[in-house]
Design a protein around this motif. Structure first.
Motif, PDB file in Angstrom:
ATOM      1  N   PRO A 267      24.551  71.388  -8.625  1.00  0.00           N
ATOM      2  CA  PRO A 267      23.192  70.865  -8.833  1.00  0.00           C
ATOM      3  C   PRO A 267      23.091  69.344  -8.799  1.00  0.00           C
ATOM      4  N   ALA A 268      23.965  68.648  -9.508  1.00  0.00           N
ATOM      5  CA  ALA A 268      23.861  67.186  -9.541  1.00  0.00           C
ATOM      6  C   ALA A 268      24.121  66.580  -8.167  1.00  0.00           C
ATOM      7  N   LEU A 269      25.059  67.171  -7.425  1.00  0.00           N
ATOM      8  CA  LEU A 269      25.462  66.607  -6.136  1.00  0.00           C
ATOM      9  C   LEU A 269      24.530  67.035  -5.002  1.00  0.00           C
ATOM     10  N   ALA A 270      23.618  67.960  -5.280  1.00  0.00           N
ATOM     11  CA  ALA A 270      22.626  68.352  -4.275  1.00  0.00           C
ATOM     12  C   ALA A 270      21.602  67.248  -4.049  1.00  0.00           C
ATOM     13  N   ASP A 271      21.492  66.323  -4.997  1.00  0.00           N
ATOM     14  CA  ASP A 271      20.542  65.207  -4.912  1.00  0.00           C
ATOM     15  C   ASP A 271      21.199  64.076  -4.115  1.00  0.00           C
ATOM     16  N   LYS A 272      20.600  63.709  -2.998  1.00  0.00           N
ATOM     17  CA  LYS A 272      21.230  62.674  -2.164  1.00  0.00           C
ATOM     18  C   LYS A 272      21.305  61.329  -2.873  1.00  0.00           C
ATOM     19  N   ARG A 273      20.444  61.098  -3.863  1.00  0.00           N
ATOM     20  CA  ARG A 273      20.508  59.839  -4.604  1.00  0.00           C
ATOM     21  C   ARG A 273      21.832  59.716  -5.360  1.00  0.00           C
ATOM     22  N   VAL A 274      22.333  60.837  -5.838  1.00  0.00           N
ATOM     23  CA  VAL A 274      23.628  60.825  -6.537  1.00  0.00           C
ATOM     24  C   VAL A 274      24.748  60.542  -5.541  1.00  0.00           C
ATOM     25  N   ARG A 275      24.657  61.156  -4.380  1.00  0.00           N
ATOM     26  CA  ARG A 275      25.683  60.921  -3.365  1.00  0.00           C
ATOM     27  C   ARG A 275      25.655  59.466  -2.880  1.00  0.00           C
ATOM     28  N   GLN A 276      24.467  58.926  -2.737  1.00  0.00           N
ATOM     29  CA  GLN A 276      24.355  57.520  -2.357  1.00  0.00           C
ATOM     30  C   GLN A 276      24.935  56.615  -3.445  1.00  0.00           C
ATOM     31  N   ALA A 277      24.700  56.976  -4.699  1.00  0.00           N
ATOM     32  CA  ALA A 277      25.247  56.196  -5.814  1.00  0.00           C
ATOM     33  C   ALA A 277      26.773  56.208  -5.790  1.00  0.00           C
ATOM     34  N   LEU A 278      27.353  57.342  -5.404  1.00  0.00           N
ATOM     35  CA  LEU A 278      28.812  57.430  -5.317  1.00  0.00           C
ATOM     36  C   LEU A 278      29.360  56.453  -4.277  1.00  0.00           C
ATOM     37  N   MET A 279      28.594  56.205  -3.238  1.00  0.00           N
ATOM     38  CA  MET A 279      29.015  55.244  -2.225  1.00  0.00           C
ATOM     39  C   MET A 279      28.850  53.802  -2.735  1.00  0.00           C
ATOM     40  N   TYR A 280      27.688  53.494  -3.308  1.00  0.00           N
ATOM     41  CA  TYR A 280      27.449  52.127  -3.788  1.00  0.00           C
ATOM     42  C   TYR A 280      28.435  51.723  -4.887  1.00  0.00           C
ATOM     43  N   ALA A 281      28.918  52.688  -5.645  1.00  0.00           N
ATOM     44  CA  ALA A 281      29.799  52.384  -6.782  1.00  0.00           C
ATOM     45  C   ALA A 281      31.198  51.965  -6.351  1.00  0.00           C
ATOM     46  N   LEU A 282      31.559  52.232  -5.091  1.00  0.00           N
ATOM     47  CA  LEU A 282      32.913  51.955  -4.619  1.00  0.00           C
ATOM     48  C   LEU A 282      32.990  50.617  -3.894  1.00  0.00           C
ATOM     49  N   ASP A 283      33.933  49.798  -4.296  1.00  0.00           N
ATOM     50  CA  ASP A 283      34.229  48.566  -3.560  1.00  0.00           C
ATOM     51  C   ASP A 283      35.288  48.929  -2.525  1.00  0.00           C
ATOM     52  N   ARG A 284      34.825  49.334  -1.343  1.00  0.00           N
ATOM     53  CA  ARG A 284      35.764  49.842  -0.342  1.00  0.00           C
ATOM     54  C   ARG A 284      36.587  48.728   0.303  1.00  0.00           C
ATOM     55  N   GLU A 285      36.066  47.514   0.287  1.00  0.00           N
ATOM     56  CA  GLU A 285      36.879  46.388   0.756  1.00  0.00           C
ATOM     57  C   GLU A 285      38.098  46.212  -0.149  1.00  0.00           C
ATOM     58  N   ALA A 286      37.889  46.335  -1.453  1.00  0.00           N
ATOM     59  CA  ALA A 286      38.999  46.242  -2.398  1.00  0.00           C
ATOM     60  C   ALA A 286      39.931  47.438  -2.247  1.00  0.00           C
ATOM     61  N   LEU A 287      39.369  48.614  -2.011  1.00  0.00           N
ATOM     62  CA  LEU A 287      40.186  49.812  -1.785  1.00  0.00           C
ATOM     63  C   LEU A 287      41.103  49.615  -0.589  1.00  0.00           C
ATOM     64  N   LEU A 288      40.544  49.078   0.499  1.00  0.00           N
ATOM     65  CA  LEU A 288      41.336  48.817   1.696  1.00  0.00           C
ATOM     66  C   LEU A 288      42.453  47.818   1.403  1.00  0.00           C
ATOM     67  N   ARG A 289      42.121  46.808   0.648  1.00  0.00           N
ATOM     68  CA  ARG A 289      43.089  45.743   0.359  1.00  0.00           C
ATOM     69  C   ARG A 289      44.173  46.198  -0.616  1.00  0.00           C
ATOM     70  N   VAL A 290      43.778  46.888  -1.679  1.00  0.00           N
ATOM     71  CA  VAL A 290      44.709  47.222  -2.765  1.00  0.00           C
ATOM     72  C   VAL A 290      45.558  48.445  -2.439  1.00  0.00           C
ATOM     73  N   VAL A 291      44.925  49.490  -1.932  1.00  0.00           N
ATOM     74  CA  VAL A 291      45.643  50.758  -1.704  1.00  0.00           C
ATOM     75  C   VAL A 291      46.238  50.816  -0.310  1.00  0.00           C
ATOM     76  N   TYR A 292      45.486  50.394   0.697  1.00  0.00           N
ATOM     77  CA  TYR A 292      45.932  50.540   2.082  1.00  0.00           C
ATOM     78  C   TYR A 292      46.515  49.257   2.667  1.00  0.00           C
ATOM     79  N   ARG A 293      46.618  48.211   1.834  1.00  0.00           N
ATOM     80  CA  ARG A 293      47.253  46.945   2.203  1.00  0.00           C
ATOM     81  C   ARG A 293      46.683  46.366   3.504  1.00  0.00           C
ATOM     82  N   GLY A 294      45.394  46.638   3.745  1.00  0.00           N
ATOM     83  CA  GLY A 294      44.734  46.085   4.914  1.00  0.00           C
ATOM     84  C   GLY A 294      44.949  46.867   6.194  1.00  0.00           C
ATOM     85  N   TYR A 295      45.684  47.970   6.141  1.00  0.00           N
ATOM     86  CA  TYR A 295      45.898  48.788   7.340  1.00  0.00           C
ATOM     87  C   TYR A 295      44.729  49.773   7.476  1.00  0.00           C
ATOM     88  N   GLY A 296      43.750  49.372   8.258  1.00  0.00           N
ATOM     89  CA  GLY A 296      42.563  50.179   8.446  1.00  0.00           C
ATOM     90  C   GLY A 296      41.322  49.312   8.434  1.00  0.00           C
TER      91      GLY A 296
END
Length: 539
Positions: free
Chosen positions: A297-326
Motif C-alpha cells: 500500500p505505501a509503495l503504490a503511491d508514486k510520491r513515496v517512490r519519488q521520495a525514495l529517489m530524492y532521499a539518496l545522494d547517488r553521487e556520494a553512493l558512486l564515490r563511496v561504494v563504487y569508487r567512481g566506476y560508473g
C-alpha cells in the motif's frame, strides 16, 4: 605439457606463475605478422564455478564467459554496439519487416569434424533459444518458422516486425549448438552441456570440479591463423582477496567481470604492470537498481517512490561504494546506449527536504519516535558492493524517517521472495539492459510480463496501460525516428512513475596483466572468443 593430474595438483596448490606449466614458460612464442605472439596459455580467475558450459541454455556471467570461447553466435558487437559478422556473414530484413535472412559462413566445422549448417541454426532457435533460453522466450516470440533453403541460408519468418532481433544474435542470445548431437535427446541433460562441442577457437579439454576448466587451441578454426594462444584456463577462486593476490602474483593473467572488488582496484593502478578495462561490458548496459514492490500500500503511491529517489545522494553512493566506476543513472536506459538513452524525463538530485515533503503529502508523517514507515531491502549475499549499497541506503533513508531493514540471502531465497511470493519491499540487483530496450528493459515494466515464479520478470507488479501501449508500439516500429520518439516517451513515463529506482550505471571492470593483449575492441568483450588474444613477452 604436464599431465591432467599434474595440472590439477599445481592449480590446487596455488603455485607461482613460473612453476605453472600451462602458462607457456617453456613455449616458443613466435610473433605473428601483426606483432601478436603465438603460444602460451592464458589463465583467467573466475567465481563462482558455473553449473553448465552452454549459454544457449543459461546466460549467467560465468557460463557465457567460458562458453563464448568454445561456441559462437551469429554476430559480435563492436565498441559502438553495432553487430559484426561471426557465424553469419551478412543479414537483411525484408522491407515489410516480416523476415530476416541470414547468410551463413561457409567452411565452418564443429569441433568433432561435422559441417556447421543452417540446420544447426534452425534447430537451436526453435528448440532451445525460443523455449529454454532465459531471454529467448521474449526475444524470439515473433519467430514462427525458420526456412533453410540451402546449408548456408537461414530465413527467420516473423509474425510481426522485430527490429530489435539483431541485438540478440551474439553468443549471449544466440549461441548455436550442433543439431547432430542434440536432436532426439533430453536437451537439458545432454552431455554436451558440460563438455561442449562448438565452432569456436578453443576446444573443451577438461573440467576439474572445484579447481579449473581447461580449453585447448582449435587447429581447424575457420579464422585462418587464429587463435594465437595454445589454450585458456579458467581457475575458480571463490575468495575475492585471493583473486587479488593471484593476479598480483602472476598466478592468473586476467580477472573478468568485476571479479576484483572495486575496493581493491587501487592495488592495480600501476599502468606498467596492469590494465583496467571498463568497456568490455558495454553490451550489457547494466544498471544497479532497486525494484519496488508496488503491491504494498505505501509503495503504490508514486510520491513515496519519488521520495525514495530524492532521499539518496547517488553521487556520494558512486564515490563511496563504487569508487567512481560508473555513472549516476538518469534514465531506465543507460547513457552507454546512446541510440535510445534520454535524460529529458524527471530527474532526482539529492534533496532530503523534497523527500520529506512528498512523504508528508502521502500521509506518512513522522511518529513520536521520528519514524514514518519500515521497509525491507533484499539483496544477494556474497556481494561486497551490494552490502555496502544497502548500508548506504539504510543511512540515507533513516535521515528522512524510513527504517530500512537489510535482508541478504542466497539466490534461491531472494528469487522466491521477489518473483514467487512477492514478500519484499525493495529488491537490490543489477539489470542487463542490452543494446535495445525492447529486449532488456521492457521485461521489468510490461504488465504482460508479471509472471509468478519466473525470475527476472516484472516482479514489481507494476501495471500501466499507457506504458504498455508505448512499449508495444516501439517493439514493432521500423522507422528509426518514430521508434526513438516512442522510447523517449517510455523513459519519461518511467522517470515520473519510478516503479524501479535506477541508481548507478555500472562499469564492468576487467583487470589484467599488461602481458594480456587483444586485437579487436568489443562492446560484448566479456564474452569475446579470445581468438585474437595473446600473451606478450614479459619485460
Amino acid at each position: 605439457m604436464a599431465s591432467s593430474l599434474n595440472r590439477r595438483l599445481l592449480l590446487q596448490g596455488g603455485m607461482a606463475t613460473a612453476t605453472l606449466p600451462w602458462l607457456g614458460a617453456s613455449d616458443a612464442q613466435q610473433p605473428a605478422a601483426n606483432g601478436a605472439q603465438r603460444g602460451g596459455t592464458l589463465v583467467i580467475s573466475l567465481a563462482p564455478e558455473p553449473s553448465i558450459l552452454s549459454a544457449a541454455f543459461l546466460t549467467t556471467m560465468q557460463v557465457t564467459m567460458i562458453a563464448g570461447k568454445i561456441s559462437e553466435g551469429l554476430v559480435w558487437f563492436d565498441d559502438k554496439l553495432q553487430p559484426q559478422p561471426e557465424l553469419a556473414e551478412s543479414w537483411a530484413f525484408a522491407p515489410d519487416g516480416l523476415s530476416l535472412t541470414l547468410r551463413l559462413r561457409r567452411g565452418v566445422k564443429w569441433h568433432d569434424g561435422h559441417d556447421f549448417t543452417s540446420a544447426d541454426v534452425a534447430f537451436s532457435l526453435l528448440n532451445i533459444w525460443q523455449k529454454i533460453h532465459p531471454g529467448g522466450r521474449l526475444a524470439y516470440a515473433s519467430v514462427q518458422a525458420v526456412d533453410t533453403p540451402d546449408p548456408h541460408t537461414a530465413i527467420l519468418r516473423l509474425s510481426r516486425p522485430t527490429p530489435y532481433l539483431l541485438s540478440f544474435l551474439n553468443t549471449y542470445g544466440a549461441q548455436v549448438v550442433p543439431k547432430h548431437l542434440y536432436e532426439g535427446t533430453d536437451l537439458l541433460k545432454n552431455p554436451a552441456n558440460v563438455a561442449p562441442i562448438g565452432t569456436g577457437p578453443f576446444r573443451f579439454k577438461e573440467w576439474v570440479r572445484g579447481s579449473h576448466i581447461a580449453l585447448e587451441r582449435n587447429p581447424d578454426y575457420w579464422r585462418a591463423g587464429l587463435p594465437y594462444l595454445d589454450g585458456v584456463v579458467f581457475k575458480f577462486i571463490p575468495d575475492a582477496a585471493a583473486r587479488s593476490v593471484a593476479l598480483a602474483s602472476g598466478e592468473v593473467h586476467v580477472a573478468l567481470a568485476s571479479n576484483i572488488p572495486v575496493s581493491n582496484l587501487n592495488q592495480f593502478a600501476d599502468k606498467k604492470k596492469y590494465r583496467i578495462n571498463t568497456t568490455d561490458g558495454a553490451y550489457l548496459a547494466s544498471i544497479q537498481l532497486a525494484a519496488v514492490n508496488v503491491r504494498k500500500p505505501a509503495l503504490a503511491d508514486k510520491r513515496v517512490r519519488q521520495a525514495l529517489m530524492y532521499a539518496l545522494d547517488r553521487e556520494a553512493l558512486l564515490r563511496v561504494v563504487y569508487r567512481g566506476y560508473g555513472k549516476v543513472a538518469t534514465s531506465s536506459i543507460p547513457s552507454t546506449v546512446p541510440a535510445f538513452h534520454s535524460a529529458k524525463g524527471r530527474q532526482y538530485p539529492h534533496d532530503p527536504k523534497q523527500a520529506e515533503a512528498l512523504l508528508d503529502a502521502a500521509g506518512l508523517t513522522r511518529k513520536a519516535d521520528g519514524k514514518r514507515l519500515k521497509l525491507t531491502l533484499d539483496y544477494g549475499s556474497g556481494s561486497l558492493e551490494a552490502t555496502r549499497t544497502g548500508e548506504f541506503m539504510k543511512q540515507a533513508y533513516g535521515r528522512v524517517g524510513i527504517d530500512l531493514e537489510l535482508r541478504s540471502s542466497d539466490a534461491g531465497v531472494y528469487l522466491r521472495r521477489v518473483f514467487t511470493d512477492g514478500d519484499y519491499d525493495l529488491f537490490l540487483t543489477s539489470l542487463h539492459n542490452l543494446p535495445d530496450p525492447s529486449l532488456g528493459v521492457q521485461r521489468w515494466y510490461w504488465s504482460k510480463n508479471i509472471a509468478k515464479g519466473v525470475p527476472w520478470s516484472n516482479g514489481s507488479g507494476y501495471a500501466n496501460p499507457e506504458l504498455d501501449r508505448v512499449m508495444e508500439a516501439a517493439a514493432v516500429e521500423l522507422d528509426p525516428a518514430k521508434r526513438r520518439a516512442l522510447i523517449d516517451q517510455w523513459q519519461a513515463i518511467v522517470q515520473e512513475e519510478v516503479p524501479i529506482l535506477d541508481l548507478i550505471e555500472l562499469d564492468w571492470t576487467t583487470v589484467s596483466s599488461t602481458r594480456y593483449r587483444k586485437a579487436r575492441s568489443q562492446g560484448d568483450g566479456l564474452y569475446a572468443s579470445l581468438a585474437d588474444a595473446y600473451l606478450a613477452s614479459a619485460d
